[in-house]
Design a protein around this motif. Sequence first.
Motif, mmCIF file in Angstrom:
data_model
loop_
_atom_site.group_PDB
_atom_site.id
_atom_site.type_symbol
_atom_site.label_atom_id
_atom_site.label_comp_id
_atom_site.label_asym_id
_atom_site.label_seq_id
_atom_site.Cartn_x
_atom_site.Cartn_y
_atom_site.Cartn_z
ATOM 1 N N ARG A 1 4.262 -10.792 -16.009
ATOM 2 C CA ARG A 1 4.222 -11.938 -16.913
ATOM 3 C C ARG A 1 4.300 -11.518 -18.374
ATOM 4 N N GLN A 2 5.065 -12.273 -19.141
ATOM 5 C CA GLN A 2 5.110 -12.077 -20.589
ATOM 6 C C GLN A 2 3.957 -12.828 -21.243
ATOM 7 N N THR A 3 3.255 -12.149 -22.139
ATOM 8 C CA THR A 3 2.246 -12.807 -22.962
ATOM 9 C C THR A 3 2.486 -12.412 -24.410
ATOM 10 N N SER A 4 1.780 -13.061 -25.304
ATOM 11 C CA SER A 4 1.955 -12.751 -26.724
ATOM 12 C C SER A 4 1.487 -11.343 -27.051
ATOM 13 N N ASN A 5 0.563 -10.810 -26.238
ATOM 14 C CA ASN A 5 0.012 -9.481 -26.513
ATOM 15 C C ASN A 5 0.642 -8.374 -25.681
ATOM 16 N N TYR A 6 1.253 -8.747 -24.551
ATOM 17 C CA TYR A 6 1.752 -7.695 -23.660
ATOM 18 C C TYR A 6 2.925 -8.206 -22.834
ATOM 19 N N SER A 7 4.056 -7.554 -22.979
ATOM 20 C CA SER A 7 5.228 -7.888 -22.164
ATOM 21 C C SER A 7 5.893 -6.642 -21.591
ATOM 22 N N GLU A 8 5.365 -5.455 -21.942
ATOM 23 C CA GLU A 8 5.973 -4.209 -21.472
ATOM 24 C C GLU A 8 5.866 -4.037 -19.963
ATOM 25 N N GLY A 9 4.926 -4.766 -19.342
ATOM 26 C CA GLY A 9 4.757 -4.625 -17.901
ATOM 27 C C GLY A 9 6.008 -4.967 -17.120
ATOM 28 N N GLN A 10 6.838 -5.870 -17.663
ATOM 29 C CA GLN A 10 8.055 -6.255 -16.950
ATOM 30 C C GLN A 10 9.022 -5.092 -16.769
ATOM 31 N N THR A 11 8.940 -4.105 -17.629
ATOM 32 C CA THR A 11 9.840 -2.955 -17.498
ATOM 33 C C THR A 11 9.522 -2.123 -16.254
ATOM 34 N N TYR A 12 8.326 -2.314 -15.689
ATOM 35 C CA TYR A 12 7.956 -1.559 -14.491
ATOM 36 C C TYR A 12 8.470 -2.210 -13.207
ATOM 37 N N VAL A 13 8.830 -3.500 -13.255
ATOM 38 C CA VAL A 13 9.019 -4.271 -12.027
ATOM 39 C C VAL A 13 10.103 -3.676 -11.135
ATOM 40 N N LEU A 14 11.319 -3.559 -11.642
ATOM 41 C CA LEU A 14 12.414 -3.053 -10.800
ATOM 42 C C LEU A 14 12.216 -1.589 -10.440
ATOM 43 N N THR A 15 11.697 -0.814 -11.387
ATOM 44 C CA THR A 15 11.413 0.595 -11.085
ATOM 45 C C THR A 15 10.403 0.706 -9.960
ATOM 46 N N LEU A 16 9.380 -0.128 -10.019
ATOM 47 C CA LEU A 16 8.359 -0.126 -8.971
ATOM 48 C C LEU A 16 8.950 -0.532 -7.625
ATOM 49 N N MET A 17 9.726 -1.606 -7.611
ATOM 50 C CA MET A 17 10.293 -2.095 -6.355
ATOM 51 C C MET A 17 11.199 -1.055 -5.707
ATOM 52 N N MET A 18 12.029 -0.403 -6.506
ATOM 53 C CA MET A 18 12.937 0.601 -5.953
ATOM 54 C C MET A 18 12.189 1.868 -5.545
ATOM 55 N N SER A 19 11.123 2.199 -6.271
ATOM 56 C CA SER A 19 10.399 3.444 -5.997
ATOM 57 C C SER A 19 9.622 3.393 -4.689
ATOM 58 N N ILE A 20 9.103 2.212 -4.343
ATOM 59 C CA ILE A 20 8.265 2.136 -3.147
ATOM 60 C C ILE A 20 9.049 1.768 -1.891
ATOM 61 N N LEU A 21 10.339 1.449 -2.031
ATOM 62 C CA LEU A 21 11.133 1.121 -0.846
ATOM 63 C C LEU A 21 11.153 2.242 0.196
ATOM 64 N N PRO A 22 11.286 3.514 -0.212
ATOM 65 C CA PRO A 22 11.287 4.577 0.804
ATOM 66 C C PRO A 22 10.008 4.644 1.628
ATOM 67 N N CYS A 23 8.948 3.977 1.169
ATOM 68 C CA CYS A 23 7.689 3.987 1.923
ATOM 69 C C CYS A 23 7.764 3.108 3.163
ATOM 70 N N ILE A 24 8.831 2.316 3.285
ATOM 71 C CA ILE A 24 9.021 1.522 4.503
ATOM 72 C C ILE A 24 9.710 2.417 5.520
ATOM 73 N N ASP A 25 8.917 3.202 6.214
ATOM 74 C CA ASP A 25 9.443 4.057 7.272
ATOM 75 C C ASP A 25 8.508 3.965 8.468
ATOM 76 N N SER A 26 8.873 4.620 9.521
ATOM 77 C CA SER A 26 8.135 4.468 10.780
ATOM 78 C C SER A 26 7.038 5.501 10.967
ATOM 79 N N ASN A 27 6.751 6.295 9.957
ATOM 80 C CA ASN A 27 5.812 7.395 10.141
ATOM 81 C C ASN A 27 4.387 7.075 9.705
ATOM 82 N N ASP A 28 4.206 6.052 8.900
ATOM 83 C CA ASP A 28 2.878 5.753 8.368
ATOM 84 C C ASP A 28 2.715 4.239 8.297
#
Length: 549
Positions: free
Chosen positions: A213-240
Amino acid sequence: MYLINLFSNLAWYNIGYIDWEPWLAQIFTRILNRFSLPVGKKPASRDDCLYMMPDVAQWLVAMIGNGGSCLQYLRDLFTATKTFYHPSNTGEFQQYLIEFILKLVEPFVERVRLERKIRPHWTFVPHESHRLTEQDITDFVNCIKDYAFMSIFNEDYIEDAAKACQYLSILRPELIVPPIMKKLFLSIDNITEPGRFTLIMKCLPGIICQIVRQTSNYSEGQTYVLTLMMSILPCIDSNDFEKIAVTLEVLDAILKLVPCIDCSSAIHTRNDLTEIEKRVCLSTTQFEDFITDFLNRIFQMISIRSAEMFDDAVANDVFNEDDKFIQIIHQKIIKFLTGSLFSSKVRKFVAGLVRVIIKVNPIEILKYLLPQTCEHIENIMNNSQTAILMDHKGDIELTWHLVLFSELVRARGDTLLIYKQMIMSVFHQCIRIVHKDSYEAIAKAAKHLLKSLSDLYSIDDQLSLENMDESFVDCLPIRAWGQHVDFDQLQVQYHFPTVDEIDFACEFVNTFIYAELQLLNEKCLNLSKEERLRSLTLIHYIAVGCLRM
């Protein structure tokens, strides 16, 4: 103990009117003693500690601010107990320490809300001169955050630690989100401590709203969204399995708040974008890669593992996107389903996928899947070399297509009318099957069909501030990520049964339920136990389906 409760309420309902300074040292000394830390003293009883913790925390929060030294005493208290927060120190005392953090931040958030929101006149509100300042809030978060971060890695109390981080992120997301994201990205490739990744991921769903979410004090969090989504995709595997579960939970939390819309063209059509917004808009080009990779991994999991570890929540949220991505998803799922045969272990999850796409675009999905499914069922029934109706072992291919059929008839009632003859034909052919999984599927299909035809239900209930299909000149989707919605502005579309739909439902009930009742009435003693159970199951589901007719 009752005195603690009395002092706590006295302080809370008289914030700023009582000078607690002369007693602060004694108060904090007694609190430290109640933690039962292993320093040679006899520990206090468990019940006493648990009883007084919420009251003590509320008391301390009420004393913060107004130029007092309570926050400094609180810093000293945490400094004195810092080593005991480390996960390597185990003992009953850690429960009290982590609970203390949670019970501190809960009333603090409540106090901020009390002082910032307009409340009814009969509710106590501190005088303006006694209220928390912005600096008080920042100092409080800085005082507690490091201990909350350490508590994340205490596996026994991760729920309390995650909730504490959630409350702290509400107060100051700029102080909580970046450190947690940094810890997460470092833990993804950490092969020596794989458990750290899982524990941090359990903390993420609570702070996702502050990230996106964008707020008047903090909007940098949005830069993590796509990086986070792509980074954790490999964790969808059958081993854990645990890693799969927390990964899907995080993706579910993100996709509930973030519509998958490529906003990259907005940087050419708008001149009011900040540098952060430009970066976020450009990052949204990765949505297509994410959706493709996500579905491929899900399909792979369906093929090799059972569905018990999954939930269709993420599948439900991934359809909150524009038409381009919806078409990609539909094509991939239809291709995956066409000609496929699924065992009982994965039917539940595959059925969840069908349930979602049939809700999003019933006309197209029925066009591609329903005639094909009905044809498969008819061919199996006609070409069977055995008496398939009385075969208690069943036919796995027939059972799967009946399950698929039961999900397809969940479609909106008006879209099913043109397939009326086809649907009735399937019921006529399969209504007397005695195999349990098969007759349960056909009974559920009857219930779903009747509800689709006769119920009043919402057909478009996405909570959105703006029309995401508009040109980016007038609206920018990333500015609506995670934003609150005014329910008065919602325009929910509902399905109202038409005369044709009601007639179809009545014809269905008259055709099948009376035949089953007559069968039970005339031949009950001659029927086997399985046949009676089949008939009763069908009657039950039909009754449930037409309950509101």
